[in-house]
Structures are given as C-alpha cells and as structure tokens.
Design a protein around this motif. Structure first.
Motif, mmCIF file in Angstrom:
data_model
loop_
_atom_site.group_PDB
_atom_site.id
_atom_site.type_symbol
_atom_site.label_atom_id
_atom_site.label_comp_id
_atom_site.label_asym_id
_atom_site.label_seq_id
_atom_site.Cartn_x
_atom_site.Cartn_y
_atom_site.Cartn_z
ATOM 1 N N VAL A 154 45.418 53.048 20.171
ATOM 2 C CA VAL A 154 45.034 52.007 19.242
ATOM 3 C C VAL A 154 45.528 52.336 17.836
ATOM 4 C CG1 VAL A 154 43.072 50.858 18.135
ATOM 5 C CG2 VAL A 154 43.042 51.297 20.610
ATOM 6 N N GLU A 155 45.305 53.564 17.392
ATOM 7 C CA GLU A 155 45.726 53.970 16.054
ATOM 8 C C GLU A 155 47.139 54.536 16.084
ATOM 9 O OE1 GLU A 155 44.208 53.357 13.273
ATOM 10 O OE2 GLU A 155 42.588 52.400 14.380
ATOM 11 N N LYS B 290 39.793 49.932 -2.598
ATOM 12 C CA LYS B 290 38.590 49.115 -2.475
ATOM 13 C C LYS B 290 38.376 48.660 -1.030
ATOM 14 C CE LYS B 290 38.182 49.147 -7.086
ATOM 15 N NZ LYS B 290 39.358 49.849 -7.595
ATOM 16 N N TYR B 291 38.490 47.363 -0.777
ATOM 17 C CA TYR B 291 38.083 46.815 0.514
ATOM 18 C C TYR B 291 38.938 47.294 1.681
ATOM 19 C CZ TYR B 291 35.017 43.566 -1.976
ATOM 20 O OH TYR B 291 34.035 43.017 -2.756
ATOM 21 N N GLN B 292 40.254 47.449 1.473
ATOM 22 C CA GLN B 292 41.088 47.834 2.602
ATOM 23 C C GLN B 292 40.691 49.195 3.159
ATOM 24 O OE1 GLN B 292 42.181 46.341 -0.037
ATOM 25 N NE2 GLN B 292 43.463 44.634 0.607
ATOM 26 N N SER B 293 40.433 50.140 2.268
ATOM 27 C CA SER B 293 39.942 51.441 2.715
ATOM 28 C C SER B 293 38.537 51.308 3.287
ATOM 29 C CB SER B 293 39.941 52.424 1.540
ATOM 30 O OG SER B 293 39.081 53.514 1.808
ATOM 31 N N LEU C 105 41.686 48.496 8.180
ATOM 32 C CA LEU C 105 42.129 47.114 8.341
ATOM 33 C C LEU C 105 41.521 46.447 9.572
ATOM 34 C CD1 LEU C 105 45.931 47.221 7.388
ATOM 35 C CD2 LEU C 105 43.975 46.613 5.958
ATOM 36 N N HIS C 106 41.180 47.240 10.594
ATOM 37 C CA HIS C 106 40.603 46.649 11.805
ATOM 38 C C HIS C 106 39.327 45.867 11.497
ATOM 39 C CE1 HIS C 106 43.421 48.662 14.389
ATOM 40 N NE2 HIS C 106 43.029 49.867 14.022
#
Length: 414
Positions: free
Chosen positions: A44-45, A228-231, A275-276
């Motif tokens: 998956v990763e 921020k949000y992505q992490s 991102l998932h």
C-alpha cells in the motif's frame, strides 16, 4: 638437471579469462554484495528511497539523463521514486500539472519570490499576509532591490488595479488571511492581475486542495505548507509549489535546483501516508470547528468570531461563492473590556487546547495575538484581544467544555 631441481613453470601470461580474481575482502563485500531482491513486491505504501548518490548502469546512461525530467534519476536532490510519487499526487490534489517539494512552507514562498522576481520588480502582498512572508519581503528582498507594496485584503478589484504599476510582477493572495481570516475576492483580484500581465501566487494551505481549487479561478502558482493538513501529525516541516504552465514550472525548477532545496525521504513518506486520510480528517476538523465557532458566538465575552463560513465574517460571501469547506481554523475577538492579561489567563487556563503555532494536526491549539498592532486601525478601531483556535480531532463537546471553564478567567474590568 638434478633430480631435486623443480621444473621450470610455463612463463606465458594468462589470458584475462583464465586469471583468478581474488575474493573481495569483508569491507568490500559489505558494499558490493551481489544479492538483488526479486522483482514484483508491492504494498500500500510506496518504498522509502534514501539517496544522495544515484547509481547509473553505464556512462552513456549518466550522460543521457536530464535532471529536470522524471523519466530517470540523477541525484537525490533532484528526486527519487518516493519524492516523485508525492509530487505527482500533490499536483493532482491541487489540480495542477507540476509540483516541487520544499523543506518548509516558508521556503516554498521564498522559492516563488526568487524564481519570479528580480531587481527592479515589485510584488503586491495582502495586508493580512503570513508574517514571515512579509519579513522576507521587508528584510531580504528589499535589500536585493525587489520592492513590495501592501494592499488591503478586503479591497475591490478596482482598488487593486490602482496599485499595479509597470514594475509589478507578482500578486500574492491568501485565502483566508493569516490570523484575521478575511476571505478575499479571489475571482476579481485574479482577473485584474491577468489583465495587467501580473503573475499570481496563492498560499492555499488552509484549503488543502479540498476547500478551494485556485487553478480553476485562474491562479498561476499554488503554494501549500504540507506541515499542516497533508501531514496531519504535527511532526514534520515541508512545502509544495504547484503549477499548470510548463515554462513557469521550468523557471521554478531551475531556481529550486540552484538554491539546493531538498526534503527528507522519511518526511515524504509521512506525508504520503497522511494523504490517505486527508479528506476524512479535513472534514472532521471542519465540522468540529463550525460547531465550536457557533458556540463561541453566543458567549458574552466574545465580540466577533472570524470564521469564513459564518455570516458576518469578513469575506463570507466570497467563501460561499468559491469554497466548499472551511477546515478547522478560526479566530475569536474578545470584548474590549477584557485586558490582554485576562485573555492570556484564558489561554493559560485551557487544558485540552495546547499553546503552540501551526495547525492541521490532531491536537487543538490556541494562540493570543495583539490584533491592533497587526492590522489597520480602520478595520479594527475598538477591537479587543484576539485568540486563534486550531481545532484538532478531539471530541467537540470536550473542547467546548474546556473553553467554558477557561472563560471563567475573563472577569470584566471595572
């Protein structure tokens, strides 16, 4: 010849095929072991590729590769499979074609400024611009002969047009503005810039590729702080710069190389993992923040809640027109009767909310600001102190209870 005498050896040199190569010694075997894992592994990763040196199969391949192309690899600073994957996913998230990664959001801002501006140029910054971006303009770019002018974040397109000169090369936008959360008229301002041949760049960190699609509005460059949000984990620093235009990307990429911007493969892997769940987390932040913001509006100590999705917040109509979500960030302006010391005591009394900069992580944060020293008196003539709240992933009822108990520190002054 004596019977004890050994026969003479054949003195003919051995051909290379017959020469026996000595076995490599331990230190060499550790560097050059012949084993290669079988192909076909998938997970998956994506794999995490750590590299400065990239190995070429031969000299011809080394000379044929172009570091600007993602068709191959040349050096770790110019990309590995790990960084290429993140760049492509972010470009898709932003609705762009090309993306480069930077060590932080601020370095991404600096990359754009350095790539698009030169001595004698002027850029326009909104009055509510991210503080370090303004510092960069005031302390460094000015010394290099690059000027800047501030424009009112709430200005009309006509008011912006009056500030554009033949030297204006770049218009920065923030949506919403830092701390005071004004949502600008993006469509109108971008249209004016395009009419005058001025490039546009937007700090779209708040939108995270979800709440707003700046390229659809005509923006040239989209910058985000992946911190921020992505992490989502409040455990790394990174930024991104995305474009649709090939020539503009080339200009950014060359500057990116010349100042040696690079990112950690391990940090890239963390962002890829984040991102998932990005849409799920973003909408969870959004839902809790709106509920808490509405609750704060009803508190006697509160003069105004600055949240783009709330009616009455500056630029709310622009948010309604251009955005589909709002994230987890908003600010609270307290009644002028409450002193700065009382507001600090309110923040100190919070238990679930921690005191710290940034946002987009799992833990809620609170930071007090002296808004009157940051903004024009024409917009903040009698405002009290301001506290920015970043709503995390805790239960909204628990966060409201924490705010309620901290409000007890706000006792009106005589």
């Amino acid at each position: 010849m004596s019977s004890q005498q050994e026969p003479q050896l054949d003195q003919k040199p051995l051909t290379p095929s017959k020469m026996q190569q000595p076995s490599p010694r331990l230190s060499t075997r550790l560097q050059h072991h012949p084993y290669q894992p079988p192909a076909g592994f998938d997970a998956v990763e994506p794999g995490v590729h750590h590299a400065s040196t990239v190995i070429f199969p031969n000299v011809a391949a080394m000379r044929a590769r172009d570091w600007r192309s993602k068709a191959g690899y040349t050096y770790g600073l110019h990309g590995t499979p790990t960084t290429f994957i993140l760049e492509e996913r972010l470009a898709a998230l932003d609705g762009g074609r090309h993306c480069v990664l930077c060590p932080s959001g601020l370095s991404a801002i600096a990359l754009i400024d350095l790539a698009l501006l030169q001595q004698g140029d002027t850029m326009l910054l909104p009055s509510n611009v991210y503080g370090p971006s303004r510092e960069l303009a005031e302390r460094l770019l000015t010394a290099w002969g690059i000027e800047h002018r501030l424009y009112d974040a709430r200005c009309t397109p006509d008011e912006l047009a009056a500030l554009i000169t033949p030297q204006t090369r770049l218009l920065w936008l923030e949506a919403p503005g830092s701390v005071t959360m004004e949502m600008p008229d993006l469509r109108g301002l971008i249209a004016v810039a395009r009419q005058h041949g001025v490039r546009t760049a937007i700090d779209a960190t708040w939108a995270a590729g979800i709440a707003l699609q700046p390229f659809d509005l005509g923006v040239d460059v989209v910058m985000q702080a992946l911190t921020k949000y992505q992490s989502g984990g409040a455990d790394l620093l990174m930024g991104s710069v995305t474009t649709r235009d090939d020539a503009l990307h080339e200009r950014l990429l060359l500057t990116h190389m010349r100042i040696g911007l690079g990112v950690s493969a391990d940090d890239v892997a963390r962002v890829l993992r984040g991102l998932h769940t990005l849409p799920l987390r973003y909408h969870a932040h959004d839902a809790s923040a709106r509920r808490i913001a509405q609750w704060m509006q009803g508190q006697p100590a509160v003069a105004q809640v600055l949240h783009p999705a709330l009616p009455g917040s500056p630029g709310h109509a622009h948010w309604q027109r251009d955005c589909c979500a709002a994230g987890g960030l908003f600010s609270v302006v307290f009644q002028p009767c409450h002193s700065a010391a009382q507001i600090d005591a309110f923040v100190d009394a919070l238990q679930l909310f921690k005191i710290g900069y940034s946002w987009g992580g799992p833990v809620s944060l609170a930071v007090p600001y002296d808004v009157q020293s940051m903004r024009s008196p024409s917009h903040w003539p009698h405002a009290g102190g301001l506290v920015r709240l970043a709503i995390g992933l805790e239960d909204a009822d628990d966060l409201i209870a924490d705010l309620r108990q901290a409000m007890q520190r706000l006792i009106p002054t005589d």
